[in-house]
Design an enzyme around this catalytic site. Structure first.
Site, mmCIF file in Angstrom:
data_model
loop_
_atom_site.group_PDB
_atom_site.id
_atom_site.type_symbol
_atom_site.label_atom_id
_atom_site.label_comp_id
_atom_site.label_asym_id
_atom_site.label_seq_id
_atom_site.Cartn_x
_atom_site.Cartn_y
_atom_site.Cartn_z
ATOM 1 N N VAL A 193 -25.672 -6.002 24.557
ATOM 2 C CA VAL A 193 -23.989 -5.791 24.203
ATOM 3 C C VAL A 193 -22.898 -5.251 23.654
ATOM 4 O O VAL A 193 -23.686 -3.830 23.212
ATOM 5 C CB VAL A 193 -23.615 -6.729 22.616
ATOM 6 C CG1 VAL A 193 -22.169 -7.223 22.366
ATOM 7 C CG2 VAL A 193 -24.528 -7.639 22.384
ATOM 8 N N LYS A 194 -22.088 -4.603 25.079
ATOM 9 C CA LYS A 194 -21.164 -3.070 24.963
ATOM 10 C C LYS A 194 -19.932 -3.218 24.200
ATOM 11 O O LYS A 194 -18.611 -3.384 24.147
ATOM 12 C CB LYS A 194 -21.027 -3.284 26.077
ATOM 13 C CG LYS A 194 -20.431 -1.884 26.371
ATOM 14 C CD LYS A 194 -20.063 -1.991 28.615
ATOM 15 C CE LYS A 194 -19.560 -0.812 28.900
ATOM 16 N NZ LYS A 194 -20.590 1.153 28.231
ATOM 17 N N ALA A 195 -20.472 -3.144 22.584
ATOM 18 C CA ALA A 195 -19.947 -3.317 21.647
ATOM 19 C C ALA A 195 -19.368 -2.131 21.153
ATOM 20 O O ALA A 195 -19.881 -0.665 21.512
ATOM 21 C CB ALA A 195 -20.740 -4.182 20.404
ATOM 22 N N TYR A 254 -21.012 2.436 19.779
ATOM 23 C CA TYR A 254 -21.076 3.624 20.340
ATOM 24 C C TYR A 254 -20.902 5.080 19.110
ATOM 25 O O TYR A 254 -20.744 6.226 19.137
ATOM 26 C CB TYR A 254 -20.019 3.463 21.296
ATOM 27 C CG TYR A 254 -20.452 3.305 22.077
ATOM 28 C CD1 TYR A 254 -20.589 4.142 23.427
ATOM 29 C CD2 TYR A 254 -20.097 2.050 22.558
ATOM 30 C CE1 TYR A 254 -21.323 3.589 24.559
ATOM 31 C CE2 TYR A 254 -20.284 0.736 23.225
ATOM 32 C CZ TYR A 254 -21.092 2.036 24.518
ATOM 33 O OH TYR A 254 -21.311 1.729 25.943
#
Ligand code: PMP
Length: 310
Positions: free
Chosen positions: A158-160, A164
């Protein structure tokens, strides 16, 4: 904001909005970012036609909608509607140089826990970001002391935005210790990825890369390079678990991702990779990727959304 000077228009929840009017209340900084997900897409200028080529737009939007779904938000827009939005936005900003498109979805929330609303607000903006593909950029990398997130904890797939923080720990530590980039391992000690990019090794003429169950983001550049390697460069590619010491014994290695594009890794933990300079297969992959992304090589036309000069 110098870098956004030429890109004065933002797409926000259904309409083009002037940059200065696209604001969110300061009290939303924390709560809105907890549930937010995003994408990063490049648009390359074709120097022959001066047209802008948005690279792999549909694949990025598909992953964007998947990320929104997996954080249990509802998106009011379909993939074709988002595609139209990006095209409209890029046209409105008339890029004359390479650009980077950033779709972002968040939910308004009063708390850091479950979002108060499940409706994803979508904002898309464009900034200038020159390609480094035709430069001599290289990376001296290190294995991070931080461990990559896992799927049942904060899913790397998931590019949440929240994921990061793990990337930031690793990237900051690497820079502080005099390296260019970090490589994160899984809790099992296998190679996962960099803080914002995947990586590939070359051993005995074969490309080897961690599989999609190795704690990585399912990278579109990774998938693109694997396809180009097989179909254009006639190379074998293997997706499997990769050991740490395979990094040190590789003939070549490179990072790959939309932002980093393809950057040769010339050392890991101060072990030279191969001859300690970019390898031949890495350079072939860079050239093929560059030419396809810019539309200089006309194959894979389905990967480029071309925005002509008006
Ligand atoms: N891994 C991470 C953690 C990333 O942030 C990125 C950049 N989006 C990548 C890999 C590469 O993904 P892509 O090729 O789709 O840009």
């Amino acid at each position: 904001m110098a870098e956004t000077l030429n890109f004065s228009t933002v797409w926000w929840d259904g309409k083009l909005t002037a940059w200065e009017n696209a604001t969110l209340h300061v009290t939303q900084i924390g709560p809105a970012s907890v549930s937010s997900v995003f994408e990063g897409i490049r648009a390359y200028i074709n120097p022959n036609s001066n047209e802008s080529n948005i690279f792999r737009l549909d694949a990025h939007l598909k992953r964007f909608l998947q990320s929104i779904r997996l954080v249990r938000l509802q998106c009011a827009y379909t993939l074709p509607e988002l595609r139209d939005a990006v095209v409209e936005l890029v046209r409105a900003n008339k890029p004359e140089a390479d650009a980077y498109i950033r779709p972002f979805a968040y939910a308004e929330s009063r708390t850091f826990g479950a979002a108060t609303s499940t409706r994803a607000q979508v904002v898309i903006h464009v900034t200038a970001w020159e390609s480094k593909l035709k430069t001599d950029a290289v990376s001296h990398a290190c294995v991070s002391s931080w461990t990559r997130l896992t799927d049942n904890q904060m899913a790397p797939r998931v590019k949440a935005s929240a994921n990061y923080l793990n990337s930031r720990y690793a990237a900051e530590e690497a820079k502080r210790n005099g390296y260019d980039h970090a490589i994160l391992l899984t809790p099992q000690g296998k190679v996962a990825e960099g803080p914002g990019m995947c990586l590939m090794l070359v051993r005995d003429g074969k490309i080897i890369t961690p599989s999609v169950t190795s704690g990585i983001l399912e990278s579109i550049t990774r998938e693109t390079i694997l396809q180009i390697a097989r179909e254009k460069l006639a190379l074998s590619v293997v997706e499997r678990a990769v050991d740490r010491t395979e990094l040190y014994t590789a003939d070549e290695a490179f990072f790959c991702g939309t932002g980093i594009e393809i950057v040769p890794i010339v050392s890991v933990d101060r072990f030279d990779i191969g001859a300690g300079k970019p390898g031949a297969i890495t350079q072939r992959a860079q050239t093929a990727y560059h030419d396809i992304a810019r539309g200089l090589d006309e194959s894979y036309a389905e990967w480029r959304t071309v925005i002509g000069k008006q």
